[in-house]
Write an enzyme that holds these catalytic residues in place. Structure first.
Site: not given
Ligand code: AKB
Length: 315
Positions: A10, A14, A36, A144, A174
């Protein structure tokens, strides 16, 4: 020059793109292999050794590790929070299978050491909002966040059961100017600078007082390099360390931009990402990282805004 052979999965993303440059500066260009799933990031592809590697394919990973005698992998592949809500099964598969593949390479002794980023997304609505501790309630309600939490558990498990040297950080949002983030809830905090320079206005997808933990890319890279340099015994947490730098709201970023661009205007149209942001803590307690391996951040909001506007104007 080190004898380490590093593979970054990856690398076009970013964080991956800036990490590749930093690790090449430290370990030598020929010792850091960027990879990648496409050739789209031409600057990266032309800057050193680059391989097409699909982190979901264990065999292709193993072949690449054998080809270059890799001992360390940085697994920077992930589908972030907002995109993960649109493609839940893809997010689950990408984030969890890629981690298993890399953990299993280490278990089978093809590699020795792993860096894998976790996120503040492991926290959820029942986590304390202020100074979320290292050890606290973690009930994420995004796909996530769930992938990162289960990933942390597996990292600790592979360390305890199979002695895998895995190191991890819970990254906040970030902020960077070289490569755009994609699919995250904190992406507004990067987009705002692009739009401020291009259009002098920005319509934010989070509400004005949504406070979230953020970090400038240089600090995130420093933290990543630092945790990977600590002798094995110095790493006390094998799930993932809280790290933090600054916390701020869209309104506060807008105010800091107005100091440089007085005519800048911000408006707010919160969308589905507001619920994700509301589920995360405002601030993170990172005292374990500060104690165990000396983590210190450098960039506050004013410094971030100065750098972002300066670098993006040049770009
Ligand atoms: C997101 O917004 O999903 C990411 C994180 C905070 O892991 N930048």
């Amino acid at each position: 020059m080190s004898s380490h052979k590093i593979l970054i999965l990856g690398a076009a993303g970013q964080i991956g793109s800036e990490l590749t440059a930093k690790l090449r500066a430290i370990h030598g260009k020929d010792n850091v292999i960027a990879s990648d799933i496409n050739y789209n990031n031409t600057a990266l592809v032309n800057s050193g050794i680059f391989e097409i590697v699909d982190a979901l394919n264990y065999v292709s990973l193993k072949v690449c590790c054998e080809k270059y005698n890799i001992d360390t992998i940085y697994l920077m592949v992930a589908m972030l929070s907002a995109k993960g809500e649109k493609y839940p099964m893809k997010a689950w598969d990408l984030n969890v299978t890629s981690l298993f593949n890399v953990l299993n390479l280490a278990k089978a002794k093809f590699i020795n050491k792993i860096f894998w980023p976790s996120s503040i997304a492991v926290f959820g609505p029942t986590t304390p909002k202020e100074n979320a501790p290292q050890y606290t309630i973690t009930e994420p309600n995004t796909v996530y966040g769930m992938t990162k939490l289960i990933g942390e558990r597996w990292c600790q498990y592979y360390n305890e059961k199979y002695d895998v040297d895995i190191r991890s950080l819970r990254y906040p949002g970030i902020i960077s100017w070289k490569t755009l983030p994609g699919g995250g809830t904190t992406d507004y905090a990067v987009e705002i600078y692009y739009e401020a320079l291009a259009k002098k206005k920005y319509n934010c997808f989070l509400a004005e007082n949504t406070e979230l933990p953020m970090m400038y890319m240089d600090d995130a890279i420093e933290a990543t390099v630092a945790i990977m340099s600590v002798p094995t015994g110095g790493i006390k947490i094998r799930s993932s360390y809280n790290i933090s730098a600054v916390s701020y709201t869209p309104k506060q970023v807008a105010e800091s931009i107005k100091k440089h661009i007085p005519e800048f205007e911000i408006s707010y149209s919160p969308d589905f990402r507001q619920d994700i942001a509301n589920s995360w803590p405002k601030r993170i307690d990172d005292s374990e990282a500060r104690k165990d391996w000396g983590w210190r951040h450098k960039f506050d909001l004013e410094l971030i805004t100065n750098e972002m506007l300066k670098q993006l104007s040049r770009k």
